[in-house]
Design a protein around this motif. Structure first.
Motif, PDB file in Angstrom:
ATOM      1  N   UNK A 175       0.764  -1.390   0.219  1.00  0.00           N
ATOM      2  CA  UNK A 175      -0.234  -0.154   0.064  1.00  0.00           C
ATOM      3  C   UNK A 175       0.831   1.141   0.103  1.00  0.00           C
ATOM      4  N   UNK A 176       2.026   1.192  -0.044  1.00  0.00           N
ATOM      5  CA  UNK A 176       2.866   2.537  -0.142  1.00  0.00           C
ATOM      6  C   UNK A 176       2.347   3.303  -1.470  1.00  0.00           C
ATOM      7  N   UNK A 177       2.416   4.598  -1.376  1.00  0.00           N
ATOM      8  CA  UNK A 177       2.006   5.347  -2.691  1.00  0.00           C
ATOM      9  C   UNK A 177       3.081   5.651  -3.615  1.00  0.00           C
ATOM     10  N   UNK A 178       4.166   5.399  -3.308  1.00  0.00           N
ATOM     11  CA  UNK A 178       5.470   5.407  -4.156  1.00  0.00           C
ATOM     12  C   UNK A 178       5.076   5.123  -5.633  1.00  0.00           C
ATOM     13  N   UNK A 179       4.976   3.790  -5.854  1.00  0.00           N
ATOM     14  CA  UNK A 179       4.697   3.069  -7.071  1.00  0.00           C
ATOM     15  C   UNK A 179       3.535   3.924  -8.113  1.00  0.00           C
ATOM     16  N   UNK A 180       2.671   4.353  -7.206  1.00  0.00           N
ATOM     17  CA  UNK A 180       1.506   5.090  -8.020  1.00  0.00           C
ATOM     18  C   UNK A 180       1.940   6.505  -8.437  1.00  0.00           C
ATOM     19  N   UNK A 227      -3.547   7.760  -0.359  1.00  0.00           N
ATOM     20  CA  UNK A 227      -2.343   8.171   0.142  1.00  0.00           C
ATOM     21  C   UNK A 227      -1.470   8.862  -0.933  1.00  0.00           C
ATOM     22  N   UNK A 228      -1.731   8.543  -2.179  1.00  0.00           N
ATOM     23  CA  UNK A 228      -1.082   9.199  -3.329  1.00  0.00           C
ATOM     24  C   UNK A 228      -2.105  10.532  -3.915  1.00  0.00           C
ATOM     25  N   UNK A 229      -3.134  10.430  -3.296  1.00  0.00           N
ATOM     26  CA  UNK A 229      -3.902  11.819  -3.638  1.00  0.00           C
ATOM     27  C   UNK A 229      -4.707  11.661  -4.932  1.00  0.00           C
ATOM     28  N   UNK A 230      -4.991  10.269  -5.335  1.00  0.00           N
ATOM     29  CA  UNK A 230      -5.762   9.888  -6.452  1.00  0.00           C
ATOM     30  C   UNK A 230      -7.213   9.410  -6.223  1.00  0.00           C
ATOM     31  N   UNK A 231      -7.950   9.564  -7.189  1.00  0.00           N
ATOM     32  CA  UNK A 231      -9.329   9.055  -7.100  1.00  0.00           C
ATOM     33  C   UNK A 231      -9.225   7.420  -6.988  1.00  0.00           C
TER      34      UNK A 231
END
Length: 236
Positions: free
Chosen positions: A164-169, A198-202
Motif C-alpha cells: 500500500x505504499x503510494x510510491x509506485x502510484x 495516500x497518493x492523492x488519487x481518485x
C-alpha cells in the motif's frame, strides 16, 4: 465513449492486475491448487500445511479473503509458504512462484481489448501496478494481448516499492506527467485503495477479487462489479 480526455473525470487510470484486470478466483485460486500440490509433491499432509499457512480452502479450491497471499508480493508469498516447507529455501520458492505464475491460466474480468481500446480513444494514459513481479505482469498482459495498451507497467520489484505504499502510484504520475488528483487507481483490495488515497488519487474498487463491497467502500470513490463499469463512470 467519445470526446477529449479533459471532458472526463481523469486523465489517467492505473490498474491493479490480479482481481482487477483478471478475475482473481478464476485465475489465482485455480493456479494455487496446482502450486500447493506440486510443492507438496502430492503429499496430502504437506498440502494441508501449505493450505493452512496460505489460508486456502483445499475443498473449495479458493483463497479465503483473509489469505496473506492475496495482496502480498511474490516474495511475501514465498516466505509464507516456506513456513510449511522447512527444507526449501525461500529464494527457491520465490523463483518457482514467479515462473509458475507467469504461466497461470488467465480469466479476464471483461473482454480487455475492446475495453482498453475505448479508454485509449478517449486519450487516457493507462498503467498497471501490481504486487506481482514485473516479469509476471508483462507475461500476463502479453498473453492477454493487451501489453501494448499500457504506457506504464510495474511490479513490486520494479524499483518503486509495493502497495500500500503510494510510491509506485506516484511513479506512474511522474512518468505520465499527470497530476495525481487527475488519476484513478483501480483495484480489488484495500491495499490498492489505501495506496491510491495516500497518493492523492481518485479510487475505484472492483468486486472481481476476494474483497467484499463493505471492505472497499470506505476507501473508494466508487465500487463496481467489474472494470467494465468505469466507461460509464468516466462520462458521468
Amino acid at each position: 465513449m467519445s470526446g477529449p480526455a479533459q471532458d472526463h473525470r481523469v486523465d489517467g487510470i492505473l490498474f491493479d492486475k490480479d482481481g482487477t484486470l483478471f478475475d482473481f478466483h478464476a485465475t489465482w485460486s485455480v493456479w494455487a491448487h496446482g502450486v500447493i500440490s506440486e510443492l507438496a509433491e502430492n503429499d496430502a499432509s504437506v498440502m494441508q500445511q501449505l493450505a493452512d499457512v496460505a489460508d486456502y480452502d483445499l475443498a473449495l479450491r479458493r483463497f479465503r479473503p483473509t489469505s496473506p497471499i492475496i495482496a502480498g508480493t511474490n516474495r511475501e508469498a514465498a516466505e509464507c509458504l516456506a513456513r510449511a516447507l522447512p527444507r526449501r529455501a525461500v529464494d527457491e520458492i520465490e523463483i518457482y512462484l514467479m515462473q509458475s505464475a507467469a504461466r497461470a491460466p488467465l480469466a479476464p474480468a471483461v473482454p480487455l481489448v475492446p475495453f482498453l481500446d475505448g479508454l485509449a480513444r478517449a486519450g487516457l494514459r493507462l498503467g498497471v501496478m501490481t504486487n506481482d513481479t514485473e516479469h509476471g505482469a508483462r507475461a500476463h498482459l502479453g498473453a492477454a494481448g493487451v501489453a501494448g495498451h499500457f504506457h506504464f507497467i510495474a511490479g513490486f520489484d520494479s524499483g518503486h516499492g509495493a502497495k500500500p505504499s503510494p510510491a509506485p502510484l506516484l511513479a506512474f504520475a511522474t512518468a505520465m506527467a499527470l497530476d495525481p488528483a487527475r488519476i484513478a487507481m483501480v483495484g480489488d483490495s484495500t491495499h490498492d485503495l489505501m495506496a491510491g488515497r495516500a497518493a492523492g488519487m481518485q479510487t475505484i474498487g472492483v468486486l472481481t477479487g476476494p474483497a467484499q463491497e463493505a471492505d472497499l467502500a470506505p476507501l473508494a470513490d466508487a465500487v463496481f462489479p467489474d472494470i467494465g463499469h468505469i466507461t460509464g463512470w468516466l462520462g458521468a
